[in-house]
Design an enzyme around this catalytic site. Structure first.
Site, PDB file in Angstrom:
ATOM      1  N   ASP A  41     -13.437   3.511 -17.130  1.00 12.94           N
ATOM      2  CA  ASP A  41     -13.254   4.872 -16.628  1.00 12.94           C
ATOM      3  C   ASP A  41     -14.242   5.095 -15.481  1.00 12.94           C
ATOM      4  O   ASP A  41     -14.910   4.157 -15.013  1.00 12.94           O
ATOM      5  CB  ASP A  41     -13.358   5.912 -17.759  1.00 12.94           C
ATOM      6  CG  ASP A  41     -14.777   6.108 -18.284  1.00 12.94           C
ATOM      7  OD1 ASP A  41     -15.701   5.404 -17.813  1.00 12.94           O
ATOM      8  OD2 ASP A  41     -14.965   6.958 -19.173  1.00 12.94           O
ATOM      9  N   HIS A  42     -14.343   6.349 -15.042  1.00 14.80           N
ATOM     10  CA  HIS A  42     -15.180   6.665 -13.871  1.00 14.80           C
ATOM     11  C   HIS A  42     -16.676   6.434 -14.126  1.00 14.80           C
ATOM     12  O   HIS A  42     -17.444   6.370 -13.183  1.00 14.80           O
ATOM     13  CB  HIS A  42     -14.943   8.130 -13.464  1.00 14.80           C
ATOM     14  CG  HIS A  42     -15.031   9.062 -14.633  1.00 14.80           C
ATOM     15  ND1 HIS A  42     -13.945   9.339 -15.440  1.00 14.80           N
ATOM     16  CD2 HIS A  42     -16.079   9.722 -15.174  1.00 14.80           C
ATOM     17  CE1 HIS A  42     -14.315  10.163 -16.409  1.00 14.80           C
ATOM     18  NE2 HIS A  42     -15.613  10.395 -16.274  1.00 14.80           N
ATOM     19  N   THR A 100     -20.369   4.944 -22.803  1.00 15.38           N
ATOM     20  CA  THR A 100     -21.008   4.384 -24.005  1.00 15.38           C
ATOM     21  C   THR A 100     -20.316   3.130 -24.543  1.00 15.38           C
ATOM     22  O   THR A 100     -20.881   2.447 -25.394  1.00 15.38           O
ATOM     23  CB  THR A 100     -20.965   5.423 -25.148  1.00 15.38           C
ATOM     24  OG1 THR A 100     -19.581   5.740 -25.395  1.00 15.38           O
ATOM     25  CG2 THR A 100     -21.728   6.698 -24.776  1.00 15.38           C
ATOM     26  N   GLY A 101     -19.091   2.914 -24.131  1.00 13.96           N
ATOM     27  CA  GLY A 101     -18.277   1.841 -24.716  1.00 13.96           C
ATOM     28  C   GLY A 101     -17.527   2.297 -25.963  1.00 13.96           C
ATOM     29  O   GLY A 101     -16.615   1.611 -26.443  1.00 13.96           O
TER      30      GLY A 101
HETATM   31  C1  RB5 Z   1     -17.163  10.045 -19.669  1.00 10.24           C
HETATM   32  O1  RB5 Z   1     -18.050  11.025 -19.264  1.00 10.24           O
HETATM   33  C2  RB5 Z   1     -17.588   9.505 -21.037  1.00 10.24           C
HETATM   34  O2  RB5 Z   1     -17.287  10.439 -22.024  1.00 10.24           O
HETATM   35  C3  RB5 Z   1     -16.899   8.192 -21.305  1.00 10.24           C
HETATM   36  O3  RB5 Z   1     -17.220   7.298 -20.303  1.00 10.24           O
HETATM   37  C4  RB5 Z   1     -17.263   7.473 -22.595  1.00 10.24           C
HETATM   38  O4  RB5 Z   1     -18.623   7.356 -22.772  1.00 10.24           O
HETATM   39  C5  RB5 Z   1     -16.546   7.896 -23.816  1.00 10.24           C
HETATM   40  O5  RB5 Z   1     -16.670   7.293 -24.894  1.00 10.24           O
END
Ligand code: RB5
Length: 153
Positions: free
Chosen positions: A8-9, A67-68
């Protein structure tokens, strides 16, 4: 090895660095996004890699988010995927030896790119031990099939 990656971003630069390192190491890499600057939902990115692994387009998958945790939860909902959230070389290695993990999940807000590269190398190089672990992984596969077949009692 054919490897699919997505993030993701929260982990775009990190994913790009890992994709480059994997390609440099001789792997066939499919970078499934997300695009830089986009804001996306981690389940959407996780299923891209999970489906690629489940349908055989990729032998292994690598997923990153902050966080994964989110990508690992999402990826494990796809039958055939055994996604492991790892934080260090021990968990990376054990996820292969004992769990035959086919998707590696890491948190880009916890680990440096350098640390993640080391975990990827270790994870890709470590074989599944089979033996007594094979029956346990079979039970994971049985859970993919829905009700019954696993873990009785
Ligand atoms: C995005 O802000 C964050 O929530 C995502 O990357 C992740 O850690 C979710 O588990």
């Amino acid at each position: 090895m054919r490897i699919a990656l997505a993030s993701d971003h929260a982990a775009v630069a990190e994913r790009q660095a890992l994709a480059e390192a994997c390609a440099k190491a001789g792997h066939e890499v499919a970078d499934l996004g997300c695009a830089p600057g986009a804001s996306v939902d981690y389940p959407d990115m996780a299923v891209r890699v999970a489906h690629a692994v489940a349908n055989g387009d990729a032998e292994r998958g690598i997923l990153l988010c902050g966080t994964g945790i989110g990508v690992s939860i999402a990826a494990n909902k796809v039958p055939g995927v055994r996604a492991a959230l790892v934080h260090d070389e021990f968990t990376a290695e054990m996820s292969r030896r004992h769990n035959d993990a086919n998707v590696l999940c890491m948190g880009a807000r916890l680990l440096s790119v350098h640390a993640m590269q080391r975990l990827v190398e270790r994870w890709l190089a470590t074989p599944f031990e089979g033996g007594r672990h094979a029956g346990r992984v079979d039970k994971l596969r049985a859970l993919d099939g829905g009700a019954g077949g696993c873990c009785g009692g």
